[in-house]
Design a protein around this motif. Structure first.
Motif, mmCIF file in Angstrom:
data_model
loop_
_atom_site.group_PDB
_atom_site.id
_atom_site.type_symbol
_atom_site.label_atom_id
_atom_site.label_comp_id
_atom_site.label_asym_id
_atom_site.label_seq_id
_atom_site.Cartn_x
_atom_site.Cartn_y
_atom_site.Cartn_z
ATOM 1 N N ARG A 4 66.319 22.160 20.502
ATOM 2 C CA ARG A 4 65.863 20.942 21.170
ATOM 3 C C ARG A 4 64.521 20.508 20.606
ATOM 4 N N ASP A 5 64.156 19.235 20.824
ATOM 5 C CA ASP A 5 62.857 18.751 20.361
ATOM 6 C C ASP A 5 61.744 19.659 20.857
ATOM 7 N N GLY A 37 72.194 20.682 18.051
ATOM 8 C CA GLY A 37 71.255 20.014 18.928
ATOM 9 C C GLY A 37 71.998 19.133 19.905
ATOM 10 N N VAL A 38 71.272 18.291 20.591
ATOM 11 C CA VAL A 38 71.946 17.316 21.452
ATOM 12 C C VAL A 38 72.862 16.449 20.608
ATOM 13 N N VAL A 43 65.531 17.322 14.189
ATOM 14 C CA VAL A 43 64.961 17.761 15.456
ATOM 15 C C VAL A 43 63.502 18.123 15.207
ATOM 16 N N VAL A 68 69.375 29.956 23.353
ATOM 17 C CA VAL A 68 68.508 28.814 23.630
ATOM 18 C C VAL A 68 67.057 29.221 23.410
ATOM 19 N N SER A 71 61.305 25.432 24.116
ATOM 20 C CA SER A 71 60.642 24.173 23.787
ATOM 21 C C SER A 71 59.638 23.941 24.906
ATOM 22 N N LEU A 74 59.352 20.736 26.975
ATOM 23 C CA LEU A 74 60.430 20.330 27.867
ATOM 24 C C LEU A 74 60.686 21.320 28.990
ATOM 25 N N ASP A 75 60.529 22.608 28.705
ATOM 26 C CA ASP A 75 61.040 23.646 29.600
ATOM 27 C C ASP A 75 60.398 23.630 30.981
ATOM 28 N N VAL A 84 71.921 18.959 28.213
ATOM 29 C CA VAL A 84 71.925 20.364 27.798
ATOM 30 C C VAL A 84 72.347 21.320 28.913
#
Length: 338
Positions: A4-5, A37-38, A43, A68, A71, A74-75, A84
């Motif tokens: 993920r980004d 990725g998504v 990414v 996983v 990130s 985001l997390d 996701v």
């Protein structure tokens, strides 16, 4: 690998490095590692470069294991946002094993995969995690937590411990040890994340329990008492117990039992010794004691564990007969309990 980004590059690389180096005795690759990725394409990473992933979330439909990585951007803020979590839940329901590294555990929790389970994440994020997901049994002191089909690990380097653990679980200690040697890392690190948690600076030259643990590892086949361990560290039993828990994350008795289980697993995988001899050499004394500890630790009897990792032809006939009787007896007990 679900990227993920903001992915941490070290975590992305270590999964490819470790699983990508796992080979059979014949030299065949044991895993095919695919990054997704998504959506397929570039990414962003947490560094000053991007990575290109060849596939989107559709790759999860065929994955036997989904890892996983973290990130951080985001997390901890919005782990349940986007497609996701739903894709992870669908993969798990299909039968995929799902694992996280570092704060990737937030995403697994947001997907509902950690509900009522034991899990871990980076110790710096533990309080936030517990506040967001109070129904998860968070243990911030360990390097990784294995709940069978869902696994979590602590900070970045603990991803190495988790990957080696999964390789060992899949293909045995010899394969995992070979991967560790090729990567120049220990196949198993002693202690847990607790030893890295920030605490007030200790007094100079303060004694540690490390030498006592090293001494005990050389004598797992012998009775080892708490008083002996404390004496090796030149501490009182009370001080030693407190310091040991600070450094290893568990009590001396729990640590010693775990080391004996690991020694027994090694002997079951690498030798043809009868279970009784394995019990003696690992310090459990009797086959019954070994059986109880191994069942509690990994959920199977010694004979079943050996058959999984070495094949039934490696089990001596007397051992196999005894193991079969014990397995049958345990099965009757389990059926009665159900």
């Amino acid at each position: 690998m679900l990227v993920r980004d903001g992915v941490l590059p070290m975590e992305l690389g270590l999964v490819h490095q470790l699983f990508g180096r796992a080979r059979s005795a014949a030299g065949d690759l044991l895993y095919e590692v695919v990054s997704c990725g998504v959506a397929a394409g570039p990414v962003r990473t947490a560094a000053d470069f991007d990575v290109h992933v060849p596939a989107g979330l559709e790759a999860l439909r065929e994955a036997a294991t989904v890892v996983v990585p973290a990130s951080h951007e985001l997390d901890e803020r919005c782990p349940g946002a986007g497609p996701v979590p739903g894709a992870l839940l669908a993969a798990h329901r299909r039968g995929a094993r799902v694992a996280s590294i570092c704060t990737g555990a937030f995403v697994l929790a947001a997907a509902g995969l950690l509900e009522g389970r034991r899990a871990t994440t980076h110790w710096l994020s533990a309080d936030r995690f517990s506040a967001m997901f109070p129904s998860v049994g968070l243990d911030p002191a360990v390097l990784y937590a294995d709940e069978g089909d869902v696994l979590t690990s602590a900070g970045e380097a603990a991803g190495i411990d988790l990957c080696l653990h999964m390789i060992r679980r899949d293909h045995g200690a010899a394969v995992a040890g070979d991967v560790a040697r090729r990567t120049v890392v220990p196949p198993h690190r002693e202690g847990g994340q607790a030893q890295f948690i920030a605490r007030p600076v200790a007094a100079p030259r303060e004694a540690t329990t490390g030498p006592a643990r090293a001494w005990a590892l050389e004598r797992l086949h012998e009775p080892v008492t708490l008083a002996e361990l404390a004496a090796r560290a030149s501490m009182s039993v009370r001080t030693f117990t407190r310091r040991f828990r600070q450094e290893a994350g568990v009590s001396p008795a729990v640590w010693l039992a775990r080391q004996r289980v690991e020694r027994a697993r090694q002997l079951l995988e690498e030798t043809d010794l009868p279970v009784e001899r394995v019990a003696e050499r690992s310090g459990f004394g009797t086959a019954a004691s070994l059986r109880a500890h191994l069942q509690a630790a990994v959920g199977v009897s010694p004979s079943a564990y050996r058959a999984t990792f070495r094949g039934p032809q490696t089990v001596p006939q007397d051992d196999a007969r005894n193991g079969a009787r014990n397995d049958a007896r345990d099965g009757v007990r389990a059926g009665a309990a159900r």
